[in-house]
Design a protein around this motif. Structure first.
Motif, PDB file in Angstrom:
ATOM      1  N   SER A 170     -13.413 -10.325  -2.027  1.00  0.00           N
ATOM      2  CA  SER A 170     -12.370  -9.489  -1.436  1.00  0.00           C
ATOM      3  C   SER A 170     -11.169  -9.322  -2.363  1.00  0.00           C
ATOM      4  O   SER A 170     -10.524 -10.312  -2.731  1.00  0.00           O
ATOM      5  CB  SER A 170     -11.886 -10.120  -0.121  1.00  0.00           C
ATOM      6  OG  SER A 170     -10.651  -9.581   0.286  1.00  0.00           O
ATOM      7  N   ALA A 190      -8.319  -8.246  -1.510  1.00  0.00           N
ATOM      8  CA  ALA A 190      -7.151  -8.722  -0.765  1.00  0.00           C
ATOM      9  C   ALA A 190      -6.997 -10.236  -0.902  1.00  0.00           C
ATOM     10  O   ALA A 190      -5.880 -10.741  -1.095  1.00  0.00           O
ATOM     11  CB  ALA A 190      -7.279  -8.336   0.710  1.00  0.00           C
ATOM     12  N   ALA A 230      -4.002 -12.361  -2.725  1.00  0.00           N
ATOM     13  CA  ALA A 230      -3.268 -13.405  -2.006  1.00  0.00           C
ATOM     14  C   ALA A 230      -3.332 -14.728  -2.763  1.00  0.00           C
ATOM     15  O   ALA A 230      -2.336 -15.454  -2.851  1.00  0.00           O
ATOM     16  CB  ALA A 230      -3.846 -13.574  -0.605  1.00  0.00           C
ATOM     17  N   ALA A 286     -10.317 -10.213   5.757  1.00  0.00           N
ATOM     18  CA  ALA A 286      -9.170 -10.069   4.856  1.00  0.00           C
ATOM     19  C   ALA A 286      -8.929  -8.613   4.488  1.00  0.00           C
ATOM     20  O   ALA A 286      -7.776  -8.153   4.419  1.00  0.00           O
ATOM     21  CB  ALA A 286      -9.388 -10.900   3.597  1.00  0.00           C
ATOM     22  N   GLU A 287      -9.997  -7.877   4.240  1.00  0.00           N
ATOM     23  CA  GLU A 287      -9.843  -6.457   3.909  1.00  0.00           C
ATOM     24  C   GLU A 287      -9.330  -5.668   5.106  1.00  0.00           C
ATOM     25  O   GLU A 287      -8.474  -4.783   4.965  1.00  0.00           O
ATOM     26  CB  GLU A 287     -11.184  -5.893   3.434  1.00  0.00           C
ATOM     27  CG  GLU A 287     -11.645  -6.438   2.096  1.00  0.00           C
ATOM     28  CD  GLU A 287     -10.649  -6.157   0.989  1.00  0.00           C
ATOM     29  OE1 GLU A 287     -10.259  -4.990   0.803  1.00  0.00           O
ATOM     30  OE2 GLU A 287     -10.218  -7.121   0.315  1.00  0.00           O
ATOM     31  N   ALA A 289      -5.599  -6.583   5.616  1.00  0.00           N
ATOM     32  CA  ALA A 289      -4.699  -6.023   4.599  1.00  0.00           C
ATOM     33  C   ALA A 289      -4.315  -4.579   4.895  1.00  0.00           C
ATOM     34  O   ALA A 289      -3.278  -4.101   4.419  1.00  0.00           O
ATOM     35  CB  ALA A 289      -5.359  -6.117   3.223  1.00  0.00           C
ATOM     36  N   SER A 347      -1.765 -12.854   4.902  1.00  0.00           N
ATOM     37  CA  SER A 347      -3.223 -12.859   4.796  1.00  0.00           C
ATOM     38  C   SER A 347      -3.789 -13.732   5.911  1.00  0.00           C
ATOM     39  O   SER A 347      -3.061 -14.424   6.597  1.00  0.00           O
ATOM     40  CB  SER A 347      -3.674 -13.383   3.434  1.00  0.00           C
ATOM     41  OG  SER A 347      -3.430 -14.761   3.306  1.00  0.00           O
TER      42      SER A 347
END
Length: 224
Positions: free
Chosen positions: A81, A83, A87, A211-212, A215, A224
């Motif tokens: 990911s 994102a 993070a 997470a995607e 975001a 996150s």
């Protein structure tokens, strides 16, 4: 080794930026996967044995003095990911900034020069542990505890979960933390001879997907 240094590094009040991150819990709460203390326990256990194991092995290897560039590339390969990669680098940069104030060292200065945008947080964590006089097991314990304490703390805020219940979840996970640390350190000890391929690559697909999704939210409580 200084156990006092370990306490400072693992303290949730250490200004490393972790308080702004939920470890995937915010997305899991929104998706309905965490709605109770029992759900939180399942989530933390899954996170511990996947992302937590990988982070602990990376941190332990860094504490052993493995080249940070090699470990950072390994962390990238184990984090699909974008994102989460972003993070991890932001957290690494913030951790390094705080650590250089506490344990000034040429090794940390070199890491800051080599990664001006931040190395992955577990790589920084292990390097900081080394600068603080700690060993690979200490670095691994910090990593695994962070992997479960962030979701537990976040869930108290997100769900209004009883903090005593959240703490109970963490306490009951202690044997799992011990086992994951043992696996992580064992893998890290093989890296000098076998390279970064010796590190675990346990996958948590829902963490990556969440997470995607997270975001892209216009409004969220955690980064996150």
């Amino acid at each position: 080794m200084s156990r006092a240094a370990l306490l400072v590094l693992a303290d949730g009040r250490f200004p490393a930026g972790g308080h702004a991150h939920s470890g995937g819990a915010e997305a899991a709460v929104k998706a309905g996967r965490i709605a109770s203390a029992a759900d939180l326990a399942d989530f933390c256990r899954g996170r511990l044995h996947t992302a937590g194991l990988v982070a602990a092995a990376l941190a332990a290897a860094a504490a052993l003095g493995v080249e940070p560039r090699e470990l950072d590339a390994a962390a990238d390969a184990r984090t699909p990911s974008p994102a989460l990669r972003g993070a991890a680098r932001r957290l690494g940069r913030q951790l390094l900034r705080a650590a250089r104030a506490g344990w000034p060292s040429a090794e940390l200065d070199a890491l800051a020069r080599e990664f001006p945008k931040g190395a992955h947080q577990p790589v920084v964590l292990g390097t900081v542990a080394r600068a603080a006089g700690l060993g690979p097991d200490d670095a691994a314990y910090c990593a695994v505890y962070e992997s479960v304490s962030a979701p537990a703390t976040a869930t108290v805020r997100l769900l209004g979960l009883d903090p005593f219940e959240a703490t109970g979840v963490l306490a009951r996970l202690a044997p799992d933390l011990d086992r994951v640390v043992d696996r992580a350190v064992e893998a890290a000890l093989r890296v000098p001879e076998e390279g970064a391929d010796a590190l675990p690559a346990a996958s948590g697909p829902l963490l990556e997907i969440g997470a995607e999704w997270h975001a892209a939210w216009p409004v969220r409580l955690f980064a996150s």
